[in-house]
Design a protein around this motif. Structure first.
Motif, PDB file in Angstrom:
ATOM      1  N   LEU A 120      23.967 -15.409   5.110  1.00  0.00           N
ATOM      2  CA  LEU A 120      23.961 -15.458   3.666  1.00  0.00           C
ATOM      3  C   LEU A 120      22.370 -15.637   3.331  1.00  0.00           C
ATOM      4  O   LEU A 120      21.780 -16.397   4.047  1.00  0.00           O
ATOM      5  CB  LEU A 120      24.658 -16.142   2.770  1.00  0.00           C
ATOM      6  N   LEU A 121      22.039 -14.948   2.386  1.00  0.00           N
ATOM      7  CA  LEU A 121      20.602 -15.135   1.914  1.00  0.00           C
ATOM      8  C   LEU A 121      20.515 -16.319   1.223  1.00  0.00           C
ATOM      9  O   LEU A 121      21.344 -16.669   0.278  1.00  0.00           O
ATOM     10  CB  LEU A 121      20.097 -13.950   0.989  1.00  0.00           C
ATOM     11  N   LYS A 122      19.475 -16.815   1.097  1.00  0.00           N
ATOM     12  CA  LYS A 122      19.432 -18.226   0.542  1.00  0.00           C
ATOM     13  C   LYS A 122      19.068 -17.815  -1.121  1.00  0.00           C
ATOM     14  O   LYS A 122      18.123 -17.037  -1.126  1.00  0.00           O
ATOM     15  CB  LYS A 122      18.158 -18.965   1.061  1.00  0.00           C
ATOM     16  N   ASN A 123      19.442 -18.640  -1.815  1.00  0.00           N
ATOM     17  CA  ASN A 123      19.308 -18.569  -3.283  1.00  0.00           C
ATOM     18  C   ASN A 123      17.913 -18.802  -3.755  1.00  0.00           C
ATOM     19  O   ASN A 123      17.268 -19.754  -3.121  1.00  0.00           O
ATOM     20  CB  ASN A 123      20.300 -19.157  -4.244  1.00  0.00           C
TER      21      ASN A 123
ATOM     22  N   GLU B 213      24.288  -9.460  -0.546  1.00  0.00           N
ATOM     23  CA  GLU B 213      24.013 -10.822  -0.473  1.00  0.00           C
ATOM     24  C   GLU B 213      23.972 -11.586   0.917  1.00  0.00           C
ATOM     25  O   GLU B 213      23.588 -12.654   1.188  1.00  0.00           O
ATOM     26  CB  GLU B 213      25.601 -11.756  -0.993  1.00  0.00           C
ATOM     27  N   PHE B 214      24.341 -10.521   1.813  1.00  0.00           N
ATOM     28  CA  PHE B 214      24.255 -10.830   3.433  1.00  0.00           C
ATOM     29  C   PHE B 214      22.546 -10.634   3.699  1.00  0.00           C
ATOM     30  O   PHE B 214      21.968  -9.956   3.206  1.00  0.00           O
ATOM     31  CB  PHE B 214      24.855 -10.078   4.217  1.00  0.00           C
ATOM     32  N   LYS B 215      22.138 -11.490   4.781  1.00  0.00           N
ATOM     33  CA  LYS B 215      20.711 -11.165   5.180  1.00  0.00           C
ATOM     34  C   LYS B 215      21.032 -10.338   6.364  1.00  0.00           C
ATOM     35  O   LYS B 215      21.868 -10.322   7.360  1.00  0.00           O
ATOM     36  CB  LYS B 215      20.222 -12.422   5.782  1.00  0.00           C
TER      37      LYS B 215
ATOM     38  N   ALA C 279      21.800  -3.538  -3.397  1.00  0.00           N
ATOM     39  CA  ALA C 279      23.253  -2.938  -3.271  1.00  0.00           C
ATOM     40  C   ALA C 279      23.049  -1.324  -2.939  1.00  0.00           C
ATOM     41  O   ALA C 279      23.935  -0.857  -2.355  1.00  0.00           O
ATOM     42  CB  ALA C 279      24.071  -3.413  -4.671  1.00  0.00           C
TER      43      ALA C 279
ATOM     44  N   HIS D  96      27.445  -5.378   0.942  1.00  0.00           N
ATOM     45  CA  HIS D  96      27.257  -6.833   0.658  1.00  0.00           C
ATOM     46  C   HIS D  96      25.629  -7.339   0.878  1.00  0.00           C
ATOM     47  O   HIS D  96      25.404  -7.809   1.620  1.00  0.00           O
ATOM     48  CB  HIS D  96      28.040  -7.756   1.748  1.00  0.00           C
TER      49      HIS D  96
ATOM     50  N   TYR E  67      26.329  -6.581   8.781  1.00  0.00           N
ATOM     51  CA  TYR E  67      25.862  -5.852   7.790  1.00  0.00           C
ATOM     52  C   TYR E  67      26.506  -4.513   7.259  1.00  0.00           C
ATOM     53  O   TYR E  67      25.852  -3.332   7.756  1.00  0.00           O
ATOM     54  CB  TYR E  67      24.350  -5.794   7.613  1.00  0.00           C
TER      55      TYR E  67
ATOM     56  N   GLU F 254      16.215  -8.307   3.669  1.00  0.00           N
ATOM     57  CA  GLU F 254      16.918  -8.148   2.183  1.00  0.00           C
ATOM     58  C   GLU F 254      17.209  -6.904   1.673  1.00  0.00           C
ATOM     59  O   GLU F 254      16.137  -5.927   1.899  1.00  0.00           O
ATOM     60  CB  GLU F 254      16.285  -9.064   1.160  1.00  0.00           C
TER      61      GLU F 254
END
Length: 447
Positions: free
Chosen positions: A444-447, A350-352, A392, A348, A331, A389
């Protein structure tokens, strides 16, 4: 005090004759994973750290000291090189600084110092690689390090000036069983999830701090008994503890660190300072204390005038960085902090955000109890989600919101402040040659 002969060339003089110089002894005590607020010196009302308190009465306490990075290897590499992670090569945890970089021991060995380390000074087994004359008991939780350092110091008979680093493993996990801590009296931080498991784990953590504080007092007393009053003593910690929003994060619980300096007859006693200092400043400060000037090429700048009571200011801003800790914590994030404002850029989003905390299987693990409570209690769910989470960009007014709970990045009234801090961070990252590299495989975070 020691009397040694040093070359004038070391002092940046052209002559090659020798001169006598008086050099102080220096002792640095490093604690491991200690959140600044978890000590009575820095405001804790349910945890006493009597040795920190009494040592502070004899010297200067820093209220705005910061590490360069909130994980062990990059933090300690920054201390021992005077360079930020992007410039010394040790960016993610467990990495090493570049071999060709001059390290702290070499600066002092050139002056005739014996430079010694006991315990976790570098990152465990990396410690000997920094070039100490003696490096012992640096393995993971080799908890004999402090008593062995005390025995070595008591038996030492050298006339050389001494620079001694002593690194305790506490309060780094695994935390011990509580012996003197009553879990029922503990105040759980408001930004944590209150569960019985959290309370038990916090009691163990407090016990570890109690051990650290005892060892600190033992080293402090032994240093002055053996070496005398012309000894500069410094205590600080490599970053915050392994709690959510602490270690591995750029919130203040991760990057703000305790720091106390004592030097009888030089540093005024019972003082506190708001001067903002960084761990990269420690090398040039110790070097200045022995009459030397560190190279301009390093990132650190001496805060010796702050120690001597000549000024109460040092840096206008503090930069901190984090890249990751293996695949458990990929991260990359950067921050700039002023006395009032904190700007965090998560490269990032979008990373968990993951960490060792999520898979903690030690006695009395608590993260699972947070997740279980989050399934039932919305406020617990908010805290868990906030840890995993990140947006940005984050902006905090530390004067109004010292625990960094209210992200102001989207508020139009703070648009100019946001832009100003972002531009300063951009410029600094460019000068650092920051490649914004991703180390490891992110989740990656789940959508």
């Amino acid at each position: 005090m020691r009397f040694v002969l040093i070359g004038l060339s070391i002092l940046a003089c052209s002559a090659c004759q020798l001169v006598a110089a008086e050099l102080p002894d220096i002792v640095v005590f490093l604690s491991d994973d200690h959140t600044i607020g978890d000590s009575s010196l820095y405001g804790s009302t349910d945890l006493k750290t009597p040795n920190m308190d009494r040592i502070a009465m004899q010297g200067l306490t820093f209220d705005q000291a910061f590490v360069a990075s909130p994980s062990c290897a990059p933090s300690r590499a920054a201390l021992l090189t005077g360079l930020m992670p992007s410039r010394n090569g040790a960016e993610p945890n467990h990495s090493r600084p570049d071999k060709e970089i001059k390290k702290l021991p070499a600066y002092f060995q050139e002056l005739g110092y014996e430079v010694v380390s006991f315990g976790k000074v570098g990152h465990y087994r990396q410690t000997p690689e920094y070039g100490f004359d003696i490096a012992k008991h640096f393995k993971y939780h080799e908890d004999i390090a402090v008593p062995e350092a005390l025995k070595w110091l008591d038996a030492r008979e050298s006339d050389k000036p001494l620079l001694l680093f002593v690194g305790t493993n506490w309060p780094h996990v695994p935390w011990p069983e509580p012996e003197t801590i009553d879990a029922k009296t503990i105040k759980i931080p408001l930004h944590h999830v209150h569960t019985p498991q959290t309370r038990i784990a916090r009691a163990r953590y407090y016990q570890a701090i109690t051990t650290m504080d005892r060892e600190l007092g033992e080293v402090f007393d032994a240093a002055y008994e053996k070496l005398g009053d012309d000894t500069l003593f410094l205590h600080t910690s490599d970053h915050g503890a392994q709690w959510p929003f602490g270690k591995w994060t750029l919130y203040d619980e991760g990057i703000r660190t305790p720091m106390i300096a004592v030097w009888p007859g030089k540093i005024p006693p019972s003082k506190r300072t708001e001067a903002m200092v960084s761990w990269v400043d420690i090398l040039p400060t110790l070097y200045a204390a022995v009459g030397q000037t560190a190279p301009e090429e390093i990132d650190g700048r001496s805060f010796l005038p702050v120690l001597l009571g000549e000024t109460d200011t040092h840096r206008d801003v503090i930069f901190t960085v984090h890249s990751g800790d293996g695949n458990k914590n990929v991260y990359p994030t950067r921050s700039i902090r002023t006395p009032r404002w904190k700007y965090i850029r998560n490269l990032h989003p979008e990373f968990k955000f993951t960490s060792h905390i999520l898979g903690d299987t030690r006695p009395q693990p608590y993260w699972g109890s947070w997740v279980e409570k989050a399934n039932k209690v919305p406020e617990a769910a908010r805290k868990v989600k906030r840890y995993l989470e990140r947006p940005a960009v984050e902006l905090y007014d530390l004067k109004a919101d010292p625990t960094e709970q209210n992200n102001l990045a989207a508020y139009v009234e703070h648009k100019e402040k946001l832009a100003s801090l972002a531009n300063q961070l951009d410029a600094w990252m460019k000068t650092q040659g920051d490649q914004q590299k991703v180390y490891g495989e992110p989740t990656l975070l789940k959508n």
